[in-house]
Design a protein around this motif. Structure first.
Motif, PDB file in Angstrom:
ATOM      1  N   ASN A   1      14.860   4.453  21.997  1.00 55.31           N
ATOM      2  CA  ASN A   1      14.658   5.781  22.582  1.00 55.31           C
ATOM      3  C   ASN A   1      14.001   5.715  23.954  1.00 55.31           C
ATOM      4  N   GLN A   2      13.154   4.720  24.179  1.00 56.86           N
ATOM      5  CA  GLN A   2      12.574   4.545  25.508  1.00 56.86           C
ATOM      6  C   GLN A   2      13.661   4.229  26.532  1.00 56.86           C
ATOM      7  N   GLU A   3      14.556   3.311  26.182  1.00 56.92           N
ATOM      8  CA  GLU A   3      15.612   2.918  27.114  1.00 56.92           C
ATOM      9  C   GLU A   3      16.687   3.996  27.246  1.00 56.92           C
ATOM     10  N   LEU A   4      16.916   4.757  26.173  1.00 58.06           N
ATOM     11  CA  LEU A   4      17.832   5.891  26.261  1.00 58.06           C
ATOM     12  C   LEU A   4      17.302   6.899  27.276  1.00 58.06           C
ATOM     13  N   ALA A   5      16.003   7.161  27.232  1.00 56.68           N
ATOM     14  CA  ALA A   5      15.392   8.131  28.143  1.00 56.68           C
ATOM     15  C   ALA A   5      15.470   7.689  29.595  1.00 56.68           C
ATOM     16  N   ASP A   6      15.227   6.409  29.847  1.00 62.65           N
ATOM     17  CA  ASP A   6      15.230   5.987  31.252  1.00 62.65           C
ATOM     18  C   ASP A   6      16.597   5.491  31.728  1.00 62.65           C
TER      19      ASP A   6
ATOM     20  N   GLY B   1      15.115  14.500  20.855  1.00 59.61           N
ATOM     21  CA  GLY B   1      15.898  15.074  21.946  1.00 59.61           C
ATOM     22  C   GLY B   1      15.042  15.861  22.910  1.00 59.61           C
ATOM     23  N   ARG B   2      14.137  16.664  22.367  1.00 57.23           N
ATOM     24  CA  ARG B   2      13.244  17.476  23.215  1.00 57.23           C
ATOM     25  C   ARG B   2      12.316  16.581  24.033  1.00 57.23           C
ATOM     26  N   ASP B   3      11.810  15.528  23.413  1.00 56.11           N
ATOM     27  CA  ASP B   3      10.916  14.609  24.123  1.00 56.11           C
ATOM     28  C   ASP B   3      11.657  13.877  25.234  1.00 56.11           C
TER      29      ASP B   3
ATOM     30  N   ARG C   1      11.579  13.669  29.903  1.00 57.09           N
ATOM     31  CA  ARG C   1      11.222  12.495  30.703  1.00 57.09           C
ATOM     32  C   ARG C   1      12.434  11.659  31.112  1.00 57.09           C
ATOM     33  N   ALA C   2      13.635  12.192  30.867  1.00 62.28           N
ATOM     34  CA  ALA C   2      14.843  11.423  31.146  1.00 62.28           C
ATOM     35  C   ALA C   2      15.037  11.178  32.639  1.00 62.28           C
TER      36      ALA C   2
ATOM     37  N   TRP D   1      24.502  13.217  25.512  1.00 58.37           N
ATOM     38  CA  TRP D   1      23.880  13.044  24.191  1.00 58.37           C
ATOM     39  C   TRP D   1      22.533  13.749  24.165  1.00 58.37           C
ATOM     40  N   ILE D   2      21.733  13.502  25.183  1.00 62.45           N
ATOM     41  CA  ILE D   2      20.391  14.092  25.252  1.00 62.45           C
ATOM     42  C   ILE D   2      20.476  15.611  25.218  1.00 62.45           C
ATOM     43  N   ALA D   3      21.404  16.174  25.989  1.00 65.25           N
ATOM     44  CA  ALA D   3      21.534  17.628  26.061  1.00 65.25           C
ATOM     45  C   ALA D   3      21.929  18.229  24.715  1.00 65.25           C
TER      46      ALA D   3
END
Length: 220
Positions: free
Chosen positions: A24-29, A143-145, A149-150, A159-161
Motif C-alpha cells: 500500500n505504501q508503494e501503491l500510494a507513491d 482507499g481514503r488514506d 497522499r497519492a 484503482w485508488i479513485a
C-alpha cells in the motif's frame, strides 16, 4: 460505543499494519511494480467470485427483506460490476483472458476464499456479516488514506479513485449500519463470534496484499 466502533478500535493496530505495509505504501507513491499489481489483480478477480458467493449466502440468511436485497445487490456488484472493472485493469496491465484462466488461486487467496465461504455457510447471519465486513471497510479506509497522499500522475489512480470514491463509501456505511443492527440484538456469545470472524478476515486482508507483494506461488 457501537459494535463496529468497538471492533474497529480492537483491531486498530492491525489496520495500521495494513495501511503502512509495503504494497500500500508503494501503491500510494506510484512505485509498485506492474508485476506485483498484475498478481494482485488476477488474485483479486478470483477472490471476488468467492466473496460474491459468500454475500449471496448472507442474503439468503438475512432476517428481513431489505437486507436480502442489500446483500444480493452486493453479491451482484462483486461478481459483475467489480469483475468488469478488473477486466479494464487487466487490459491496461496486459493480462489476457487465457492468462487469467490459467492462473490458480494463490495460497492466501485460497485461504481467504475458503474462510469466507465456510464462515458464511456454517455460522449465523451476524457472524457471516462480520466475516465479510473487513473486505468492505478496510478497502474503503485504505482507499481514503491512499488518495490523501497519492503521488501525482500515479499509474494506479483509477484503482485508488474506485475505493476512495463516494459510491463505494456509501455502500460500506450501509454494511456497517447493518452489522451494528444485528449486533445490537445478538447474544454475547454471538457478538464474541463476530469479533473472532472480523479479526480473522482482517488478518487475511493483510495476508492477501502481502502475498501479492511477494508474488506468492504454491511452494510445491
Amino acid at each position: 460505543m457501537s459494535f463496529t466502533a468497538e471492533i474497529w478500535k480492537k483491531n486498530a493496530a492491525l489496520f495500521e499494519t495494513i495501511r503502512t505495509m509495503p504494497f500500500n505504501q508503494e501503491l500510494a507513491d506510484g512505485t509498485l511494480s506492474k508485476e506485483r499489481f498484475r498478481h494482485y489483480m488476477i488474485q483479486d478477480a478470483h477472490y471476488l467470485v468467492a466473496f460474491g458467493r459468500a454475500l449471496a449466502i448472507a442474503a439468503a440468511k438475512a432476517d428481513n427483506a431489505d437486507e436480502v436485497v442489500q446483500f444480493a445487490s452486493a453479491a451482484h456488484g462483486a461478481v459483475v460490476v467489480e469483475r468488469s472493472l478488473h477486466e479494464d485493469f487487466m487490459e491496461q496491465f496486459g493480462v489476457s483472458a487465457d492468462t487469467f484462466a490459467a492462473t490458480p488461486l494463490s495460497p492466501a487467496t485460497h485461504h481467504y476464499s475458503s474462510f469466507l465461504l465456510a464462515n458464511a455457510w456454517s455460522k449465523s447471519y451476524p457472524v457471516a456479516l462480520a466475516g465479510l465486513l473487513p473486505c468492505f471497510w478496510i478497502y474503503a479506509e485504505v482507499g481514503r488514506d491512499i488518495i490523501g497522499r497519492a503521488a501525482k500522475n500515479n499509474p494506479y489512480d483509477s484503482w485508488i479513485a474506485t475505493y476512495a470514491g463516494d459510491e463505494f463509501h456509501t455502500l460500506v456505511r450501509a454494511v456497517i449500519a447493518t452489522v451494528d443492527r444485528v449486533a445490537a440484538v445478538a447474544s454475547e456469545e454471538t457478538r464474541n463470534e463476530m469479533h473472532i470472524a472480523y479479526t480473522h478476515a482482517a488478518k487475511l486482508e493483510w495476508m492477501f496484499w502481502d502475498s501479492a507483494y511477494r508474488l506468492e506461488q504454491w511452494p510445491v
